[in-house]
Design a protein around this motif. Sequence first.
Motif, PDB file in Angstrom:
ATOM      1  N   TRP A   1      -9.890   3.182  -7.604  1.00  0.00           N
ATOM      2  CA  TRP A   1      -8.893   3.214  -6.523  1.00  0.00           C
ATOM      3  C   TRP A   1      -8.739   1.844  -5.889  1.00  0.00           C
ATOM      4  CZ3 TRP A   1      -5.338   6.691  -5.191  1.00  0.00           C
ATOM      5  CH2 TRP A   1      -5.464   7.979  -5.725  1.00  0.00           C
TER       6      TRP A   1
ATOM      7  N   HIS B   1      -6.795  -0.402  -8.166  1.00  0.00           N
ATOM      8  CA  HIS B   1      -5.385  -0.014  -8.189  1.00  0.00           C
ATOM      9  C   HIS B   1      -4.641  -0.568  -6.969  1.00  0.00           C
ATOM     10  CE1 HIS B   1      -1.885   2.279  -9.252  1.00  0.00           C
ATOM     11  NE2 HIS B   1      -1.983   3.092  -8.212  1.00  0.00           N
ATOM     12  N   TYR B   2      -5.241  -0.437  -5.795  1.00  0.00           N
ATOM     13  CA  TYR B   2      -4.587  -0.936  -4.589  1.00  0.00           C
ATOM     14  C   TYR B   2      -4.597  -2.462  -4.519  1.00  0.00           C
ATOM     15  CZ  TYR B   2      -3.205   3.456  -2.593  1.00  0.00           C
ATOM     16  OH  TYR B   2      -2.566   4.644  -2.377  1.00  0.00           O
TER      17      TYR B   2
ATOM     18  N   THR C   1       2.377   1.518  -3.481  1.00  0.00           N
ATOM     19  CA  THR C   1       1.340   1.934  -4.427  1.00  0.00           C
ATOM     20  C   THR C   1       1.051   3.416  -4.269  1.00  0.00           C
ATOM     21  OG1 THR C   1       0.381  -0.290  -4.410  1.00  0.00           O
ATOM     22  CG2 THR C   1      -1.031   1.490  -5.212  1.00  0.00           C
ATOM     23  N   SER C   2       1.023   3.891  -3.037  1.00  0.00           N
ATOM     24  CA  SER C   2       0.796   5.321  -2.789  1.00  0.00           C
ATOM     25  C   SER C   2       1.934   6.162  -3.347  1.00  0.00           C
ATOM     26  CB  SER C   2       0.637   5.573  -1.287  1.00  0.00           C
ATOM     27  OG  SER C   2      -0.499   4.918  -0.793  1.00  0.00           O
TER      28      SER C   2
ATOM     29  N   GLY D   1      -1.770  -3.435  -6.686  1.00  0.00           N
ATOM     30  CA  GLY D   1      -0.547  -3.153  -5.931  1.00  0.00           C
ATOM     31  C   GLY D   1      -0.273  -4.216  -4.880  1.00  0.00           C
ATOM     32  N   ALA D   2      -1.331  -4.698  -4.222  1.00  0.00           N
ATOM     33  CA  ALA D   2      -1.165  -5.769  -3.231  1.00  0.00           C
ATOM     34  C   ALA D   2      -0.647  -7.032  -3.908  1.00  0.00           C
ATOM     35  CB  ALA D   2      -2.490  -6.050  -2.518  1.00  0.00           C
TER      36      ALA D   2
ATOM     37  N   THR E   1       1.647   6.265  -7.104  1.00  0.00           N
ATOM     38  CA  THR E   1       0.472   7.043  -7.498  1.00  0.00           C
ATOM     39  C   THR E   1       0.733   8.538  -7.334  1.00  0.00           C
ATOM     40  OG1 THR E   1      -0.916   5.195  -6.842  1.00  0.00           O
ATOM     41  CG2 THR E   1      -2.015   7.317  -7.146  1.00  0.00           C
TER      42      THR E   1
ATOM     43  N   ALA F   1       0.838  -1.210   0.000  1.00  0.00           N
ATOM     44  CA  ALA F   1       0.000   0.000   0.000  1.00  0.00           C
ATOM     45  C   ALA F   1       0.867   1.252   0.000  1.00  0.00           C
ATOM     46  CB  ALA F   1      -0.946  -0.008   1.199  1.00  0.00           C
ATOM     47  N   THR F   2       1.955   1.225   0.766  1.00  0.00           N
ATOM     48  CA  THR F   2       2.872   2.364   0.795  1.00  0.00           C
ATOM     49  C   THR F   2       3.519   2.561  -0.573  1.00  0.00           C
ATOM     50  OG1 THR F   2       3.312   1.978   3.135  1.00  0.00           O
ATOM     51  CG2 THR F   2       4.909   3.324   1.941  1.00  0.00           C
TER      52      THR F   2
END
Length: 146
Positions: free
Chosen positions: A59, A62-63, A15-16, A66-67, A19, A12-13
Amino acid sequence: MKPVTNTLLAAATATSAMTLFSYIASHKEDENFSEPKLLATFLERSLNIEKEAAPPLGWLSHYLIGAGFGVGYKLFLKLGKTQASPLNGLLYGAAAGASGILWWKTMFENHPNPPKTHRKGYYTQLMIAHLIFGVTLSAFKDKRIV
């Protein structure tokens, strides 16, 4: 925290971070390079999702992707019998970026009404974003996280 939770937190970090880069590149180039927004448009146009529901689903998608890539990084390290490092992060980010570019290219070329964006510029920023993703993942060096 449990290893799975830690891996998801790292993902998550990362991916953020990628992004944020995509939003900066979007602003700088005056283009839509935002993966969540592009995903939302594809979802809305492909699945007839209501316009209001599409952004949160973009969103979430997307996450979730990413996971998946975060778990993939953990497997990459385990199968390679190696530790997280900036170099491994860059290598993994390059592989993730290449697969992401192939996926997006396929979506843009095969969808009857794809979102508008400067594709060459999008693919370039997407690769850089995934390099950022990989390096960010590699920053989580504690074995309990990655």
